[in-house]
Design an enzyme around this catalytic site. Structure first.
Site, mmCIF file in Angstrom:
data_model
loop_
_atom_site.group_PDB
_atom_site.id
_atom_site.type_symbol
_atom_site.label_atom_id
_atom_site.label_comp_id
_atom_site.label_asym_id
_atom_site.label_seq_id
_atom_site.Cartn_x
_atom_site.Cartn_y
_atom_site.Cartn_z
ATOM 1 N N LYS A 169 0.864 -1.186 0.000
ATOM 2 C CA LYS A 169 0.000 0.000 0.000
ATOM 3 C C LYS A 169 0.894 1.228 0.000
ATOM 4 O O LYS A 169 1.744 1.387 0.876
ATOM 5 C CB LYS A 169 -0.909 -0.010 1.237
ATOM 6 N N GLU A 195 -9.420 3.748 2.318
ATOM 7 C CA GLU A 195 -8.993 3.845 0.919
ATOM 8 C C GLU A 195 -7.933 2.820 0.553
ATOM 9 O O GLU A 195 -7.831 2.412 -0.597
ATOM 10 C CB GLU A 195 -8.460 5.266 0.627
ATOM 11 N N ARG A 245 -7.640 -0.282 1.205
ATOM 12 C CA ARG A 245 -8.199 -1.548 0.721
ATOM 13 C C ARG A 245 -8.699 -1.429 -0.717
ATOM 14 O O ARG A 245 -8.740 -2.415 -1.444
ATOM 15 C CB ARG A 245 -9.297 -2.022 1.686
ATOM 16 N N ASP A 274 -2.512 10.336 3.333
ATOM 17 C CA ASP A 274 -3.893 9.927 3.572
ATOM 18 C C ASP A 274 -4.530 10.906 4.550
ATOM 19 O O ASP A 274 -4.354 10.790 5.757
ATOM 20 C CB ASP A 274 -3.912 8.494 4.146
ATOM 21 N N LYS A 316 -9.962 12.946 8.245
ATOM 22 C CA LYS A 316 -9.404 12.621 9.556
ATOM 23 C C LYS A 316 -9.397 13.878 10.431
ATOM 24 O O LYS A 316 -9.377 14.996 9.907
ATOM 25 C CB LYS A 316 -7.948 12.138 9.393
ATOM 26 N N ASP A 355 1.742 6.372 5.421
ATOM 27 C CA ASP A 355 0.768 5.456 4.813
ATOM 28 C C ASP A 355 1.302 4.822 3.520
ATOM 29 O O ASP A 355 0.643 3.996 2.906
ATOM 30 C CB ASP A 355 -0.544 6.204 4.560
ATOM 31 N N ASP A 365 -12.011 7.159 3.975
ATOM 32 C CA ASP A 365 -10.762 6.946 4.713
ATOM 33 C C ASP A 365 -10.369 5.462 4.723
ATOM 34 O O ASP A 365 -9.260 5.114 5.102
ATOM 35 C CB ASP A 365 -10.909 7.486 6.144
HETATM 36 N N1 BES Z 1 -4.020 4.706 6.803
HETATM 37 C C1 BES Z 1 -5.087 4.441 7.682
HETATM 38 C C2 BES Z 1 -4.741 3.436 8.778
HETATM 39 C C3 BES Z 1 -3.681 3.847 9.773
HETATM 40 C C4 BES Z 1 -4.037 4.312 11.013
HETATM 41 C C5 BES Z 1 -2.341 3.685 9.481
HETATM 42 C C6 BES Z 1 -3.063 4.644 11.927
HETATM 43 C C7 BES Z 1 -1.379 4.029 10.405
HETATM 44 C C8 BES Z 1 -1.729 4.502 11.626
HETATM 45 C C9 BES Z 1 -6.273 3.875 6.902
HETATM 46 O O1 BES Z 1 -6.390 4.266 5.587
HETATM 47 C C10 BES Z 1 -7.494 4.324 7.619
HETATM 48 O O2 BES Z 1 -7.712 5.488 7.682
HETATM 49 N N2 BES Z 1 -8.247 3.378 8.142
HETATM 50 C C11 BES Z 1 -9.424 3.668 8.871
HETATM 51 C C12 BES Z 1 -10.458 2.647 8.479
HETATM 52 C C13 BES Z 1 -11.847 2.983 8.930
HETATM 53 C C14 BES Z 1 -12.375 4.184 8.176
HETATM 54 C C15 BES Z 1 -12.732 1.785 8.699
HETATM 55 C C16 BES Z 1 -9.110 3.548 10.353
HETATM 56 O O3 BES Z 1 -8.318 2.703 10.733
HETATM 57 O O4 BES Z 1 -9.659 4.331 11.125
HETATM 58 ZN ZN ZN Z 2 -4.585 4.835 4.662
HETATM 59 ZN ZN ZN Z 3 -7.459 6.128 5.392
#
Ligand code: BES
Ligand code: ZN
Ligand code: ZN
Length: 492
Positions: A256, A340, A342, A261, A268, A279, A338
């Protein structure tokens, strides 16, 4: 990089500016512990570091006789020493109880110590006006006085070239991943990382294909494209190939690569946005790994697929409620922009399966839930094949990175059902978020690859706030050591 030199003299006789002595399990009765009255005066009992400046001996505690603690202690020792003007240091031989490499515990322990020392030097200062000079250049390894290791010393000497090479390659490539991830997001956009990949490929004799928007459109990678749509920077799908003669296996690594992000329209909060340059950690890890594997001349055909994109906001953003048609043909209801990673990975995994791998592993900073579940030190391993997950787990732990398996189950899978499309990109409940993200990816794995695929969520250890183990604040290079070890073990 430090230069390692082997010296046949005893530890006391080897010449160096400073000595590093490991105090194992608080045993201060070892012959290399000198001037105990000084240690007593300062109340040093074998925990942490103590520098006897007058006698130029740095003591560092190793709480248990464990190879990973030696690596960490060596790193700590170097961090303590690097501010001084010493040019050379010396270490003796140690063999931890739990070391196993090639029947040579001495070899594995010394590999850990040498990598730990090198990691201690790492600092990212590309944007610091004042750089800290590094004076340390040489590490002398004292081989003499080692009657207890007589047999092992011979093996060690025979394997030494290889061992030193492995230590060097590992550190160099973990640091490469760290440098790339640390590079700020206004600089390290998708074309920048793609250019780095091309330069590395040219230097190391790898093939490198860089694909842009037109290619992604042509291949129907609409989930990937949607994520990048609001970015001022174009996406890049980078495909690096290492193809030796007589390859025993074909291993495809997917990373990824969100160069930033911000969450997109499902934005966020300010606090969570900080560190989101990390990310792209999965993509940087697989890029570093394939270059490391090429240096180690492994007998496997290795492919690295980097899904580089940026999740931003504009009038052209993809939205919650949009329905995307993925490269696999499956439709995805976007319920949170967010989630994204996946979406990018779904299309990249599809691309990766077209390469017909024997083993397919993706590395991704996919979920905050993985960090909540396992803590920030541990990566999550997911997949359908228990045996493969266990093999990966063992290799990762051997490499010094922490991992744990997270199990799929059918109840969590149901939560991804969508009323509007084949699948939704999030679940209505936040519990089990790391696993549901893994299950989302699993929807894009074809039947014949189900048992060949692993998903590694590196969101926890990818970025470091406070020093721990061999890490310094900033990017850790998570994924590189575990993946190199996994490939090496897969070929045994
Ligand atoms: N890049 C983030 C995940 C992340 C969080 C990486 C903390 C490193 C540190 C990912 O794209 C994300 O935002 N995931 C969300 C998913 C949710 C919207 C289902 C998350 O983990 O809150
Ligand atoms: Zn992300
Ligand atoms: Zn994200």
């Amino acid at each position: 990089m430090l230069q390692f030199k082997l010296d046949h003299a005893s530890f006391e006789h080897v010449k160096a500016d400073v000595a590093v002595v490991f105090v194992v399990e608080k045993n201060l009765n070892h012959a290399w512990v000198h001037h105990k009255e000084v240690l007593e005066t300062f109340g040093y009992e074998g925990e942490g570091v103590f520098f006897d400046q007058a006698h130029k001996r740095l003591y560092v505690g190793v709480a248990h006789n464990d190879v990973h603690l030696f690596r960490e202690a060596a790193c700590l020792a170097l961090k303590a020493l690097k501010k001084y003007h010493f040019k050379s240091l010396k270490v003796g031989l140690y063999a931890a109880k739990n070391a196993t490499e090639g029947e040579c515990p001495l070899g594995q322990t010394m590999l850990a110590i040498l990598t730990g020392l090198q990691f201690g030097l790492y600092q990212y200062e590309a944007y610091k006006s004042k750089k800290e000079p590094i004076h340390l250049k040489e590490v002398h390894v004292a081989l003499g006085e080692a009657s207890q290791f007589e047999h092992e010393v011979k093996t060690l000497e025979r394997n030494l070239e290889k061992l030193l090479h492995k230590a060097h390659v590992l550190v160099e490539h973990v640091n490469l991943a760290r440098d790339l991830v640390n590079t700020p997001p206004d600089v390290a956009n998708a074309p920048y990382i793609a250019k780095k990949a091309q330069d590395l490929a040219e230097k190391n004799g790898l093939e490198c294909f860089v694909h842009g928007e037109d290619y992604l459109k042509e291949k129907g990678m609409n989930a990937y494209l949607a994520v990048n749509r609001a970015s001022a920077n174009p996406p890049r799908l980078v495909h690096v190939v290492y193809k030796p003669k007589n390859a025993k296996k074909k291993i495809v690594l997917v990373g990824k690569g969100l160069t930033y992000d911000c969450g997109g329209l499902s934005i966020k909060t300010a606090e969570y946005m900080i560190t989101m340059k990390a990310d792209k950690g999965g993509a940087c890890a697989v890029l570093a790994t394939i270059n490391a594997l090429a240096h180690l001349k492994v007998d496997a055909e290795v492919h690295a697929v980097l899904g580089l994109a940026e999740n931003m906001i504009s009038g052209n953003s993809y939205r919650p409620d949009d329905i995307l048609i993925s490269k696999e043909g499956k439709t995805i209801e976007v319920r949170n922009t967010d989630a994204e990673g996946r979406l990018v990975l779904a299309d990249c995994l599809s691309f990766a399966q077209d390469l017909e791998p024997d083993i397919l592993v993706d590395f991704a900073t996919l979920t905050g839930a993985c960090v909540v579940g396992l803590g920030q030190y541990t990566s999550g391993i997911m997949g359908n094949n228990e045996e493969l997950k266990t093999r990966f787990e063992h290799a990762a732990l051997k490499s010094g990175e922490l991992v744990a398996k997270l199990p799929f189950n059918r109840h969590l899978r149901k939560l991804l059902d969508s009323k509007m499309a084949d699948i939704a990109n999030i679940t209505p409940v936040r519990y089990g978020g790391a696993v549901t993200a893994g299950l989302f990816l699993n929807e894009f794995i074809r039947e014949e690859y189900k048992d060949k695929w692993l998903h590694i969520d590196i969101a926890g250890p990818v970025y470091i706030e406070k020093d721990w183990d061999v890490n310094t604040p900033g990017a850790s290079g998570a994924g590189v050591r575990m993946c190199v070890e996994f490939v090496l073990e897969s070929l045994k």
